[in-house]
Design a protein around this motif. Sequence first.
Motif, PDB file in Angstrom:
ATOM      1  N   SER A 142      -5.723   0.916   5.769  1.00 52.89           N
ATOM      2  CA  SER A 142      -5.448  -0.045   6.849  1.00 52.89           C
ATOM      3  C   SER A 142      -5.120   0.691   8.138  1.00 52.89           C
ATOM      4  N   THR A 164       1.666  11.087   5.033  1.00 51.22           N
ATOM      5  CA  THR A 164       0.741  11.847   4.183  1.00 51.22           C
ATOM      6  C   THR A 164      -0.653  11.721   4.761  1.00 51.22           C
ATOM      7  N   ARG A 218     -12.191  -4.044   7.529  1.00 47.02           N
ATOM      8  CA  ARG A 218     -13.582  -4.035   7.074  1.00 47.02           C
ATOM      9  C   ARG A 218     -13.590  -3.596   5.614  1.00 47.02           C
ATOM     10  N   LYS A 257      -5.223   9.354  -4.435  1.00 42.84           N
ATOM     11  CA  LYS A 257      -4.736   8.256  -3.594  1.00 42.84           C
ATOM     12  C   LYS A 257      -6.028   7.651  -3.060  1.00 42.84           C
TER      13      LYS A 257
HETATM   14  P1  NAP Z   1      -1.418   2.382   1.688  1.00 45.16           P
HETATM   15  O1  NAP Z   1      -2.664   2.953   1.231  1.00 45.16           O
HETATM   16  O2  NAP Z   1      -0.294   2.221   0.719  1.00 45.16           O
HETATM   17  O3  NAP Z   1      -0.941   3.244   2.925  1.00 45.16           O
HETATM   18  C1  NAP Z   1       0.340   3.085   3.465  1.00 45.16           C
HETATM   19  C2  NAP Z   1       0.594   4.183   4.443  1.00 45.16           C
HETATM   20  O4  NAP Z   1       1.877   3.985   5.021  1.00 45.16           O
HETATM   21  C3  NAP Z   1       0.619   5.560   3.798  1.00 45.16           C
HETATM   22  O5  NAP Z   1       0.097   6.483   4.711  1.00 45.16           O
HETATM   23  C4  NAP Z   1       2.117   5.783   3.576  1.00 45.16           C
HETATM   24  O6  NAP Z   1       2.491   7.129   3.481  1.00 45.16           O
HETATM   25  C5  NAP Z   1       2.670   5.145   4.822  1.00 45.16           C
HETATM   26  N1  NAP Z   1       4.053   4.726   4.676  1.00 45.16           N
HETATM   27  C6  NAP Z   1       4.540   3.822   3.805  1.00 45.16           C
HETATM   28  N2  NAP Z   1       5.866   3.687   3.973  1.00 45.16           N
HETATM   29  C7  NAP Z   1       6.214   4.527   4.968  1.00 45.16           C
HETATM   30  C8  NAP Z   1       7.430   4.860   5.584  1.00 45.16           C
HETATM   31  N3  NAP Z   1       8.575   4.286   5.213  1.00 45.16           N
HETATM   32  N4  NAP Z   1       7.431   5.788   6.569  1.00 45.16           N
HETATM   33  C9  NAP Z   1       6.283   6.368   6.947  1.00 45.16           C
HETATM   34  N5  NAP Z   1       5.084   6.101   6.413  1.00 45.16           N
HETATM   35  C10 NAP Z   1       5.053   5.187   5.418  1.00 45.16           C
HETATM   36  O7  NAP Z   1      -1.637   0.931   2.337  1.00 45.16           O
HETATM   37  P2  NAP Z   1      -2.935   0.356   3.066  1.00 45.16           P
HETATM   38  O8  NAP Z   1      -3.451   1.307   4.053  1.00 45.16           O
HETATM   39  O9  NAP Z   1      -2.581  -1.001   3.525  1.00 45.16           O
HETATM   40  O10 NAP Z   1      -4.002   0.260   1.930  1.00 45.16           O
HETATM   41  C11 NAP Z   1      -3.688  -0.270   0.656  1.00 45.16           C
HETATM   42  C12 NAP Z   1      -4.957  -0.455  -0.111  1.00 45.16           C
HETATM   43  O11 NAP Z   1      -5.633  -1.607   0.359  1.00 45.16           O
HETATM   44  C13 NAP Z   1      -5.965   0.647   0.069  1.00 45.16           C
HETATM   45  O12 NAP Z   1      -5.655   1.760  -0.690  1.00 45.16           O
HETATM   46  C14 NAP Z   1      -7.233  -0.048  -0.339  1.00 45.16           C
HETATM   47  O13 NAP Z   1      -7.324  -0.152  -1.720  1.00 45.16           O
HETATM   48  C15 NAP Z   1      -7.011  -1.422   0.239  1.00 45.16           C
HETATM   49  N6  NAP Z   1      -7.606  -1.488   1.588  1.00 45.16           N
HETATM   50  C16 NAP Z   1      -8.964  -1.412   1.639  1.00 45.16           C
HETATM   51  C17 NAP Z   1      -9.569  -1.429   2.855  1.00 45.16           C
HETATM   52  C18 NAP Z   1     -11.052  -1.353   2.896  1.00 45.16           C
HETATM   53  O14 NAP Z   1     -11.719  -1.916   2.073  1.00 45.16           O
HETATM   54  N7  NAP Z   1     -11.623  -0.662   3.798  1.00 45.16           N
HETATM   55  C19 NAP Z   1      -8.838  -1.519   4.016  1.00 45.16           C
HETATM   56  C20 NAP Z   1      -7.461  -1.601   3.931  1.00 45.16           C
HETATM   57  C21 NAP Z   1      -6.852  -1.585   2.699  1.00 45.16           C
HETATM   58  P3  NAP Z   1       2.566   7.860   2.035  1.00 45.16           P
HETATM   59  O15 NAP Z   1       1.146   8.063   1.644  1.00 45.16           O
HETATM   60  O16 NAP Z   1       3.323   9.092   2.307  1.00 45.16           O
HETATM   61  O17 NAP Z   1       3.288   6.911   1.123  1.00 45.16           O
END
Ligand code: NAP
Length: 549
Positions: free
Chosen positions: A192, A213, A59, A331
């Motif tokens: 996500s 984190t 979303r 973040k």
């Molecule tokens: P993200 O913010 O980069 O989160 C990745 C998560 O995975 C973090 O908690 C990270 O921990 C963890 N992780 C990564 N590698 C790992 C490993 N080897 N072992 C354990 N944990 C690991 O990715 P995302 O959630 O896909 O979101 C990316 C961006 O997309 C968001 O910041 C946002 O800008 C956008 N997004 C927006 C929406 C929305 O509009 N609502 C929804 C989804 C995504 P660490 O923090 O310790 O690295």
Amino acid sequence: METTGGPGGRRFDLVIVGAGFAGLYMLYRARQQGLDAVVIERGSEVGGTWYWNRYPGARCDIESVDYCYSFSPELVQEWDWTERYAAQPEILAYLQHVADRFDLRDDIVFERTLVRADWGEAERSWTLRLDDGSHLSCTHVVMATGNLSAVKPPSFDGLDDFAGEWFHTGMWPHHAVDWTDKTVAVIGTGSSGIQVITQVAPLARHLTVLQRTPNYSMPAHNRPLLAGELAEVRATFGERRRVCQLSDAGTPLPPPTRSAHEVTEDERRARYEEGWQRGGISALSGGYTDFFTEEQSNLWAQEFARDKIREIVTDPDVADRLSPRHHIGTKRTATDTGYFEMYNRANVDLVDVRDDPISHIEASGIRLESGRLVEVDVIVFAIGFDAMTGALADIDIRGTDGLTLETAWADGPRTYLGLQTAGFPNLFMITGPQSPGVLSNMVISIEQHVDFVADCLAYLREHDLDRIEASEEAQDGWVVHTRELAEGTLYLQARSWYLGANIPGKPRVFMPYVGGCGRYRTECETVVDNSYRGFVLGTPTDAEDHSDG
Ligand code: NAP
């Protein structure tokens, strides 16, 4: 659409890479100018981010009435958003509607990936090679490839041995996943992960969240939009949009006017509470002017957020492990619909992989370094993206004198306005590094960038110019300017994807422009008003001189 034909194949005025929000609008603007343009899209449909990220709970975190195009007043009037924050299927349907309504599909080639792009100085053109071996050429290229489109692949040892199913949120399958009676692990608690956890916890037999984190998450207070609200937004859409365009984050919220130090503790808490009740990504960050620049200001908001987690989560130990310690916003903050509440469910466990890291994956689940085995049927990797540069790094891009983008960006991305990189003439990026894109409502930034590029292409034609390239000097100035702005904030203190810190070996360079959409827009307007100051423009005669010499 004929795109093949080897080096003698078809030459376009413009090739656009990607059919998401940016690519579709770019094609629309190109068509309006009578350009011979084509879009290359690796997916089988339009949608970009909203095509790939179809995981349960996906979303948007920007309100739907602002996360939409403004270029067509008719489109604004006719599309009925149903919720305050649109879910992925609705945004995808919107983009499909846009593609149909403006007849864009005829000029989109689906299921083709650009693998290599070579600039030819003498011909003044780019030669593009696609994954099926075909070539096409063009005068200009627009990379509408997205900032969060190259997924970070799960590189855990033993994944191939896993007997169950696994998925990455960023390339979710098109079939429905049945969670009934399944034991599930979600790795990652970014935006996500938070969304998928909230959706899957009530469906699965058991869910284990592997958190490295903890993340701040603000309540979305999502709800259906009332017909009256939609009518009001439509009646004042132009005005609302202008406010977004001139704001920092591309949203219509009034900017804060006071420092958190100027008010009493009671006033501060009342304001944070008001933000929490309003909800949304800037629930707390929108409160005070010094939120992103001053430690104590941010700390007060952090304490409020941690108190909220302690209020919601009944087990104090779990609440503590879910409580983030970094500065809020450094973040990306998530928004949610009952995320922290999920940890009160009997079928949800939280594992802290900072304390007990993942060792490897084996047939029946995830083995931690302590020796503990998390047995699961399904693993969801919500581990993020090689953000901002990843999609471009996946393409072998060669500019003047064979300079590769990989070399040009070896120490981190270098751009002028986030729009071009010196050494890569006639190649534009939409919301590239050092633009406000990812810190803003993406659609506001996308429309502004596309308009800049489209107007620029029109200007070149009018002036019989066929080459445009950012100068090294202007680029150096912009890189320094964006770095200096970031240095005045708390952003540099977090290990975020904004800094490339989530990808091993990636240069640690803060990539977004923190000056805000409004300021950035003014910078771009000044550049245009000064005949594209900072860009070097060339004529066909220059090309002849070059080929002679
Ligand atoms: P993200 O913010 O980069 O989160 C990745 C998560 O995975 C973090 O908690 C990270 O921990 C963890 N992780 C990564 N590698 C790992 C490993 N080897 N072992 C354990 N944990 C690991 O990715 P995302 O959630 O896909 O979101 C990316 C961006 O997309 C968001 O910041 C946002 O800008 C956008 N997004 C927006 C929406 C929305 O509009 N609502 C929804 C989804 C995504 P660490 O923090 O310790 O690295």
